[in-house]
Design a protein around this motif. Structure first.
Motif, PDB file in Angstrom:
ATOM      1  N   CYS A 106      55.460 -30.868 -67.869  1.00  0.00           N
ATOM      2  CA  CYS A 106      54.476 -32.407 -67.449  1.00  0.00           C
ATOM      3  C   CYS A 106      55.369 -33.977 -68.101  1.00  0.00           C
ATOM      4  N   LYS A 124      54.218 -34.742 -70.856  1.00  0.00           N
ATOM      5  CA  LYS A 124      53.227 -35.161 -71.300  1.00  0.00           C
ATOM      6  C   LYS A 124      53.809 -34.878 -73.237  1.00  0.00           C
ATOM      7  N   CYS A 125      53.562 -34.065 -73.879  1.00  0.00           N
ATOM      8  CA  CYS A 125      53.957 -34.160 -75.289  1.00  0.00           C
ATOM      9  C   CYS A 125      55.284 -34.575 -75.603  1.00  0.00           C
ATOM     10  N   GLY A 131      56.703 -36.895 -74.057  1.00  0.00           N
ATOM     11  CA  GLY A 131      55.971 -38.935 -73.534  1.00  0.00           C
ATOM     12  C   GLY A 131      55.173 -39.022 -74.983  1.00  0.00           C
ATOM     13  N   CYS A 156      50.771 -33.961 -79.563  1.00  0.00           N
ATOM     14  CA  CYS A 156      51.272 -32.979 -78.131  1.00  0.00           C
ATOM     15  C   CYS A 156      49.456 -32.083 -78.332  1.00  0.00           C
ATOM     16  N   ARG A 196      46.172 -33.819 -76.283  1.00  0.00           N
ATOM     17  CA  ARG A 196      47.100 -34.658 -75.032  1.00  0.00           C
ATOM     18  C   ARG A 196      46.996 -33.284 -74.375  1.00  0.00           C
ATOM     19  N   CYS A 197      47.828 -32.419 -74.624  1.00  0.00           N
ATOM     20  CA  CYS A 197      48.800 -31.085 -73.574  1.00  0.00           C
ATOM     21  C   CYS A 197      46.879 -30.791 -72.207  1.00  0.00           C
TER      22      CYS A 197
END
Lengths: 203, 290
Positions: A40, A42-43, A45, A87, A90-91
């Motif tokens: 995804c 997110k890490c 980002g 990270c 938020r993962c």
């Protein structure tokens, strides 16, 4: 990645013949499910230090899944990671990515891979050496040893060090842990365990 | 009579508070006295290993904190930790010792009977806003701080227990009680680069530069921290950042405990300001606070 790193014949050969056990080995050691990553991003980002990385965090995870062991362990990324835990926080799949980076660093050390960021590993070594001898951090000693070892002392740092000294921020006399026997036992036990783990993986 | 109000806790200062973060240690002890908190320094504590410990040897990382937790549980009081990194290492080890395979591997019999708290959370939740308000003798209306929590007071929340890891509020709340005009910003928990400052100062300067820029953009005239490494990086790298960029963003970087001491009119404050690398005394004089 191809922008920042030249793909050589060596890389292609490695990509074709990955290490199929690597992903599982890393999952076992890190106790985090790397295989559940669905990219995804997110890490990557949220990562504050991607500008200094050669592979992005989500790429490192994909490479672990694919068994691209050498590429990951020889990367700058595993050393540049600041362990800020953004990270991990938020993962969406609960992968402890910051801890995965620890596992990768430790694997690189255990396999004696030349670190892409020599100064960072030198810092960790000098820091832990200080703790081994004193039980507590002794900043002047650690700084001196690190700068002598890596030969990276520059004028800015000398100025900063002198300023800190004048402001009473560098203690001259170290404070050591009294129970040095307990300290030795801790370091002995930590060493033993790492050896044990290594042999288990090989077996 | 007075002693009945005394809150007694164990105190783990950590290595930095003895040297580079000296004014954090000094202001913590001063403020604790003002708030009738007895900080009993953990006897013969050892370093938590910080980043280098968990980066290079996981077992060693847990063992170092396990010894501290063992000493703390024997002492029988809640453990208050001012350093963000120490706090996070102790909490991580606690979780492993209670739930992980480490429970069997490191049989120290740790039962988790004591609570481990970061200093800011302890002051807000255990000492409480009422007590803090009572002690304010000189409010700080000229101060427009942004609160900088950094990484390890809050992350990862399943270890630290932080309720709002993306937008923590404890320091904001404390500073508001002190009468400061706390500014909102989006960089509360962004990383300063931590211990990378020694091996890759270029990375830290880029991160710190961004933080300082955004603090100013938010309208702040100072930054308040609760971590000795955050403070050292934001405070100590400003000269070099100014030299590189040609700009002069001389923002004072305070520990929240220093500002508590200032609002409480603690007599020891003078000794703290002179330790800052970006000297805050001119700024505090302008605001009529010293």
């Amino acid at each position: 990645m191809s922008d920042t790193k030249k793909i050589t014949a060596n890389h292609v050969a490695r990509a074709v013949i990955p290490d199929p056990g690597f992903g599982r080995e890393v999952e076992e050691k890190s106790r985090t499910r790397v295989s559940s990553c669905f990219q995804c991003l997110k890490c990557t980002g949220g990562c504050p230090v991607t500008f200094a990385m050669d592979i992005m965090p989500h790429q490192a995870i994909r490479m672990v899944q694919l068994g691209m062991k050498d590429e990951v362990l020889e990367s700058s990324t595993i050393w540049v990671c600041a362990s800020c835990e953004t990270c991990t926080t938020r993962c969406p799949n609960d992968i402890d990515i910051a801890h995965l980076m620890d596992t990768l660093r430790q694997t690189a050390i255990a396999e004696k891979i030349t670190p892409a960021q020599k100064e960072i590993l030198a810092f960790h070594r000098v820091f832990m050496m200080t703790i081994r001898f004193l039980g507590r951090l002794y900043e002047p000693g650690m700084l001196g040893a690190l700068k002598a070892w890596t030969r990276t002392l520059n004028r800015g740092e000398i100025k900063l060090g002198w300023k800190m000294f004048k402001k009473g921020k560098l203690k001259i006399v170290p404070r050591a842990v009294g129970e040095s026997r307990e300290l030795r036992a801790i370091f002995a036990k930590a060493k033993q365990k790492v050896k044990g783990e290594g042999s288990k993986v090989k077996g | 009579m007075k002693n009945s109000k005394l809150i007694k806790v164990s105190y783990y200062p950590g290595c930095s508070l003895d040297s580079s973060g000296r004014e954090y240690g000094e202001s913590t002890e001063a403020v604790a006295r003002d708030l009738e908190v007895e900080l009993g320094e953990l006897p013969d504590w050892n370093c938590c290993g910080a980043t280098s410990g968990h980066a290079t040897n996981e077992r060693l990382d847990v063992l170092l904190s396990a010894r501290n937790l063992w000493i703390a549980e024997k002492a029988g009081r809640d453990l208050v930790v001012p350093c963000a990194a120490c706090f996070q290492r102790l909490k991580t080890a606690e979780k492993k010792l209670l739930e992980g395979p480490e429970k069997e591997e490191i049989p120290i019999g740790y039962q988790g009977k004591i609570r481990i708290k970061h200093l800011a959370d302890f002051l807000w939740e255990d000492v409480g806003p009422k007590k803090i308000r009572e002690k304010v003798r000189k409010p700080l209306p000229g101060l427009k701080p942004v609160c900088y929590y950094g990484c390890l007071t809050v992350r990862p929340p399943r270890v630290t227990g932080a309720r709002d890891p993306e937008d923590p509020k404890v320091m904001d709340n404390i500073l508001k009680i002190l009468g400061a005009q706390v500014m909102n910003w989006s960089y509360k928990t962004d990383c300063c680069g931590g211990s990378l400052v020694l091996a890759r100062p270029d990375i830290v300067r880029r991160l710190v530069g961004k933080l300082l820029e955004n603090a100013e953009e938010a309208g702040a005239n100072c930054v308040v921290t609760a971590c000795p490494l955050c403070q050292a990086n934001l405070d100590g790298q400003q000269d070099e950042i100014a030299r590189e960029s040609g700009k002069k963003p001389k923002l004072p970087i305070f520990y929240f405990t220093e500002l508590m001491g200032l609002a409480f009119q603690n007599p020891d404050t003078k000794g703290w300001w002179k330790r800052h690398l970006t000297d805050p005394r001119k700024f505090l004089k302008e605001k009529g606070l010293i």
